[in-house]
Design a protein around this motif. Structure first.
Motif, PDB file in Angstrom:
ATOM      1  N   ASP A   1      36.875  37.080  45.172  1.00 46.90           N
ATOM      2  CA  ASP A   1      36.937  37.919  46.381  1.00 46.90           C
ATOM      3  C   ASP A   1      36.687  37.073  47.619  1.00 46.90           C
ATOM      4  O   ASP A   1      35.798  36.223  47.638  1.00 46.90           O
ATOM      5  CB  ASP A   1      35.874  39.027  46.317  1.00 46.90           C
ATOM      6  CG  ASP A   1      36.160  40.013  45.183  1.00 46.90           C
ATOM      7  OD1 ASP A   1      37.273  39.974  44.633  1.00 46.90           O
ATOM      8  OD2 ASP A   1      35.263  40.796  44.859  1.00 46.90           O
TER       9      ASP A   1
ATOM     10  N   ALA B   1      41.569  49.142  33.221  1.00 51.20           N
ATOM     11  CA  ALA B   1      40.132  48.950  33.427  1.00 51.20           C
ATOM     12  C   ALA B   1      39.426  49.337  32.134  1.00 51.20           C
ATOM     13  O   ALA B   1      39.743  50.364  31.543  1.00 51.20           O
ATOM     14  CB  ALA B   1      39.658  49.828  34.584  1.00 51.20           C
TER      15      ALA B   1
ATOM     16  N   LEU C   1      35.398  48.878  29.788  1.00 55.08           N
ATOM     17  CA  LEU C   1      33.974  48.550  29.891  1.00 55.08           C
ATOM     18  C   LEU C   1      33.676  47.325  29.041  1.00 55.08           C
ATOM     19  O   LEU C   1      34.176  47.206  27.920  1.00 55.08           O
ATOM     20  CB  LEU C   1      33.132  49.736  29.422  1.00 55.08           C
ATOM     21  CG  LEU C   1      33.342  51.049  30.195  1.00 55.08           C
ATOM     22  CD1 LEU C   1      32.457  52.150  29.631  1.00 55.08           C
ATOM     23  CD2 LEU C   1      33.085  50.866  31.687  1.00 55.08           C
TER      24      LEU C   1
ATOM     25  N   GLY D   1      28.909  47.210  29.472  1.00 52.65           N
ATOM     26  CA  GLY D   1      29.051  48.420  30.277  1.00 52.65           C
ATOM     27  C   GLY D   1      29.598  48.165  31.663  1.00 52.65           C
ATOM     28  O   GLY D   1      29.995  49.095  32.359  1.00 52.65           O
TER      29      GLY D   1
ATOM     30  N   PRO E   1      32.399  47.182  34.400  1.00 50.39           N
ATOM     31  CA  PRO E   1      33.863  47.344  34.344  1.00 50.39           C
ATOM     32  C   PRO E   1      34.589  45.997  34.393  1.00 50.39           C
ATOM     33  O   PRO E   1      34.238  45.120  35.176  1.00 50.39           O
ATOM     34  CB  PRO E   1      34.174  48.182  35.581  1.00 50.39           C
ATOM     35  CG  PRO E   1      33.051  47.935  36.524  1.00 50.39           C
ATOM     36  CD  PRO E   1      31.834  47.627  35.686  1.00 50.39           C
ATOM     37  N   LEU E   2      35.591  45.842  33.522  1.00 45.45           N
ATOM     38  CA  LEU E   2      36.414  44.627  33.470  1.00 45.45           C
ATOM     39  C   LEU E   2      37.876  45.010  33.647  1.00 45.45           C
ATOM     40  O   LEU E   2      38.271  46.130  33.333  1.00 45.45           O
ATOM     41  CB  LEU E   2      36.286  43.949  32.096  1.00 45.45           C
ATOM     42  CG  LEU E   2      34.929  43.450  31.620  1.00 45.45           C
ATOM     43  CD1 LEU E   2      35.075  42.839  30.232  1.00 45.45           C
ATOM     44  CD2 LEU E   2      34.364  42.423  32.605  1.00 45.45           C
ATOM     45  N   LEU E   3      38.676  44.055  34.102  1.00 47.00           N
ATOM     46  CA  LEU E   3      40.131  44.212  34.048  1.00 47.00           C
ATOM     47  C   LEU E   3      40.613  43.659  32.711  1.00 47.00           C
ATOM     48  O   LEU E   3      40.261  42.547  32.333  1.00 47.00           O
ATOM     49  CB  LEU E   3      40.811  43.440  35.178  1.00 47.00           C
ATOM     50  CG  LEU E   3      40.603  43.950  36.602  1.00 47.00           C
ATOM     51  CD1 LEU E   3      41.220  42.976  37.607  1.00 47.00           C
ATOM     52  CD2 LEU E   3      41.210  45.342  36.782  1.00 47.00           C
TER      53      LEU E   3
ATOM     54  N   SER F   1      35.230  41.652  37.219  1.00 46.23           N
ATOM     55  CA  SER F   1      35.767  42.289  38.428  1.00 46.23           C
ATOM     56  C   SER F   1      34.676  42.412  39.484  1.00 46.23           C
ATOM     57  O   SER F   1      34.924  42.884  40.588  1.00 46.23           O
ATOM     58  CB  SER F   1      36.343  43.655  38.050  1.00 46.23           C
ATOM     59  OG  SER F   1      36.676  44.398  39.176  1.00 46.23           O
ATOM     60  N   ASP F   2      33.453  41.973  39.154  1.00 47.42           N
ATOM     61  CA  ASP F   2      32.356  42.124  40.124  1.00 47.42           C
ATOM     62  C   ASP F   2      32.619  41.332  41.397  1.00 47.42           C
ATOM     63  O   ASP F   2      32.375  41.816  42.489  1.00 47.42           O
ATOM     64  CB  ASP F   2      31.000  41.756  39.512  1.00 47.42           C
ATOM     65  CG  ASP F   2      31.033  40.432  38.750  1.00 47.42           C
ATOM     66  OD1 ASP F   2      32.141  39.887  38.539  1.00 47.42           O
ATOM     67  OD2 ASP F   2      29.959  39.948  38.371  1.00 47.42           O
ATOM     68  N   HIS F   3      33.137  40.111  41.271  1.00 50.29           N
ATOM     69  CA  HIS F   3      33.584  39.440  42.499  1.00 50.29           C
ATOM     70  C   HIS F   3      34.882  38.660  42.300  1.00 50.29           C
ATOM     71  O   HIS F   3      35.087  37.602  42.869  1.00 50.29           O
ATOM     72  CB  HIS F   3      32.475  38.591  43.131  1.00 50.29           C
ATOM     73  CG  HIS F   3      31.795  37.646  42.191  1.00 50.29           C
ATOM     74  ND1 HIS F   3      30.745  38.005  41.408  1.00 50.29           N
ATOM     75  CD2 HIS F   3      32.033  36.348  41.902  1.00 50.29           C
ATOM     76  CE1 HIS F   3      30.348  36.978  40.693  1.00 50.29           C
ATOM     77  NE2 HIS F   3      31.115  35.958  40.971  1.00 50.29           N
ATOM     78  N   TYR F   4      35.742  39.223  41.436  1.00 45.73           N
ATOM     79  CA  TYR F   4      37.110  38.718  41.286  1.00 45.73           C
ATOM     80  C   TYR F   4      38.073  39.891  41.395  1.00 45.73           C
ATOM     81  O   TYR F   4      37.686  41.036  41.155  1.00 45.73           O
ATOM     82  CB  TYR F   4      37.297  38.047  39.921  1.00 45.73           C
ATOM     83  CG  TYR F   4      36.396  36.859  39.717  1.00 45.73           C
ATOM     84  CD1 TYR F   4      36.750  35.615  40.219  1.00 45.73           C
ATOM     85  CD2 TYR F   4      35.180  36.993  39.059  1.00 45.73           C
ATOM     86  CE1 TYR F   4      35.910  34.525  40.066  1.00 45.73           C
ATOM     87  CE2 TYR F   4      34.336  35.915  38.900  1.00 45.73           C
ATOM     88  CZ  TYR F   4      34.700  34.678  39.404  1.00 45.73           C
ATOM     89  OH  TYR F   4      33.882  33.604  39.258  1.00 45.73           O
ATOM     90  N   HIS F   5      39.308  39.613  41.744  1.00 43.55           N
ATOM     91  CA  HIS F   5      40.342  40.642  41.759  1.00 43.55           C
ATOM     92  C   HIS F   5      41.670  40.014  41.349  1.00 43.55           C
ATOM     93  O   HIS F   5      41.852  38.797  41.438  1.00 43.55           O
ATOM     94  CB  HIS F   5      40.458  41.292  43.142  1.00 43.55           C
ATOM     95  CG  HIS F   5      40.869  40.322  44.221  1.00 43.55           C
ATOM     96  ND1 HIS F   5      39.958  39.517  44.884  1.00 43.55           N
ATOM     97  CD2 HIS F   5      42.080  40.001  44.724  1.00 43.55           C
ATOM     98  CE1 HIS F   5      40.604  38.752  45.753  1.00 43.55           C
ATOM     99  NE2 HIS F   5      41.909  39.019  45.675  1.00 43.55           N
ATOM    100  N   TYR F   6      42.558  40.872  40.901  1.00 44.50           N
ATOM    101  CA  TYR F   6      43.916  40.468  40.519  1.00 44.50           C
ATOM    102  C   TYR F   6      44.792  40.708  41.745  1.00 44.50           C
ATOM    103  O   TYR F   6      44.832  41.822  42.273  1.00 44.50           O
ATOM    104  CB  TYR F   6      44.347  41.319  39.327  1.00 44.50           C
ATOM    105  CG  TYR F   6      45.720  41.025  38.749  1.00 44.50           C
ATOM    106  CD1 TYR F   6      45.845  40.387  37.521  1.00 44.50           C
ATOM    107  CD2 TYR F   6      46.882  41.434  39.393  1.00 44.50           C
ATOM    108  CE1 TYR F   6      47.089  40.140  36.951  1.00 44.50           C
ATOM    109  CE2 TYR F   6      48.132  41.186  38.839  1.00 44.50           C
ATOM    110  CZ  TYR F   6      48.224  40.548  37.616  1.00 44.50           C
ATOM    111  OH  TYR F   6      49.467  40.310  37.061  1.00 44.50           O
ATOM    112  N   GLN F   7      45.461  39.681  42.219  1.00 41.61           N
ATOM    113  CA  GLN F   7      46.186  39.737  43.501  1.00 41.61           C
ATOM    114  C   GLN F   7      47.685  39.664  43.254  1.00 41.61           C
ATOM    115  O   GLN F   7      48.150  38.778  42.526  1.00 41.61           O
ATOM    116  CB  GLN F   7      45.745  38.539  44.354  1.00 41.61           C
ATOM    117  CG  GLN F   7      46.419  38.427  45.697  1.00 41.61           C
ATOM    118  CD  GLN F   7      45.850  39.417  46.694  1.00 41.61           C
ATOM    119  OE1 GLN F   7      44.649  39.679  46.704  1.00 41.61           O
ATOM    120  NE2 GLN F   7      46.703  39.981  47.531  1.00 41.61           N
TER     121      GLN F   7
END
Lengths: 249, 249
Positions: free
Chosen positions: B101, B196, B198, B212, B214-216, B239-245
């Protein structure tokens, strides 16, 4: 003052030379942006365009090929070249990547829950590069696939691009088509950023699921053909039997 | 027998007519697939190709434009046209959409955890259209961005396309480049399906997070330039501080 040794990567010289066909493509695009030709309208023939721009027909063809690849114009074999229209269906298939598991792309419906003009929240200001005092119209919707609520959407539209949209009484399901036909804003591309989040109580109510279930959160910045950021959209999508489908090449 | 009124949508006639440049493009692609020219090698000049195929130079140019758009060949201004190579970096930026992120694209590292030849599980058989008795090599890896584990990957490679890869002692970080240089399998595109989920106990251990969270979950089917499904890959991404762009246009 920065002491990063990587700063030079951000300040490379821009390309000075631009091939003729790119210049012609940019010029035609500019004329389309200025509505010299409107969506659905035919462009003059390659021969006429070549004459008008004082370039070869081959250069015009190359420019039109590029604009076709960019989906700005559409060629119909033996008929001519037309300014692309977002038909409702086109735009949905191009920009709606959520699919039910085990099924192909389908056309979603929408239920509009609220419309209001409000000050832009900070994340919207950042995403759309707005000024502090800019106002946005905020739309909240639910999308429906196969008679089931599959996602909720919060959509922010800057007042400068969409004046008085908050007073419309006829906002349809197919927003991108509506942006083009009613506000002369043609969606060109979107940047989607996808995360996994847990459903909160609001999600649970809107999507008829339990709080704590994993959802896809898609943050979208939508860019117009003129290169302006015209929409910011947060979609919270059920993932129990839906997925976001995308091809990379 | 089906009584759906939409069945006719699935059975439209295919296009009989194919323009000459498309035929030439297909033919050149076929020659590349057959390794008439190998990755990195220069193609003959447009003039020579036109002569050889008995078509105009304009037709060859149009075919090469198409192959360039498809990233099958690469043009270098004033030098010529080359069969595209996956440099390690190219392939990573093209096919690695996970980003931290607030940061741009970055080059991940990989830690290989296990390699084994095994019977294909049912989901792999379905995804890669294998036969019941086909074997696959299963790789398990962790990917690392900024010294942090950001995702775990389980990768399945059919034995027919990757014979003896399970016996390699030198599998590098940059798999797609390795597929091309060692097994003559050039990655052309991927279909990613994103959900998404868990985090379970295994995820928690591999990614140093709590169960528990959340993951991609990205399920990827990878297609070669020959149109074969050569890899199935399941990536479980923090996904806590990553995203799929991703960009849609």
């Amino acid at each position: 003052m920065s002491n990063s040794m990587f700063d030079h990567k951000l300040s490379g010289p821009s390309l000075a030379f631009q091939p003729l066909y790119l210049q012609v493509a940019d010029y035609i695009k500019q004329l389309i942006v200025e509505r010299r030709w409107v969506p659905g309208e035919a462009l003059p023939s390659e021969f006429r365009l070549a004459e008008e721009f004082n370039v070869s027909q081959g250069t015009v063809r190359k420019a039109l090929n590029l604009l076709t690849d960019d989906k700005i114009v559409t060629r119909r074999q033996g008929v001519g070249t037309f300014v692309s229209e977002h038909t409702a269906q086109d735009a949905l298939f191009r920009f709606f990547p959520l699919q039910a598991d085990g099924k192909g792309a389908d056309l979603p419906k929408a239920e509009l829950l609220s419309v209001e003009l409000c000050p832009a929240p900070q994340d919207v200001i950042d995403a759309l590069q707005l000024n502090k005092k800019d106002k946005v119209t905020k739309l909240v919707r639910r999308r429906i696939l196969d008679n089931e609520f599959c996602m909720s959407e919060t959509i922010y539209l800057p007042q400068s691009f969409f004046p008085d949209i908050h007073q419309s009484s006829d906002i349809p399901h197919t927003l991108y088509h509506y942006y083009q036909t009613k506000f002369n804003q043609t969606v060109h591309k979107t940047q989607d950023s996808i995360k996994a989040v847990l459903a909160d109580e609001t999600d649970a109510k809107l999507l008829a699921i339990k709080a704590g279930e994993p959802l896809l959160l898609v943050s979208r910045i939508t860019e117009s053909i003129e290169g302006k950021r015209i929409e910011y959209r947060l979609s919270r999508c059920r993932s129990d039997h839906y997925h976001y489908q995308i091809e990379l090449d």
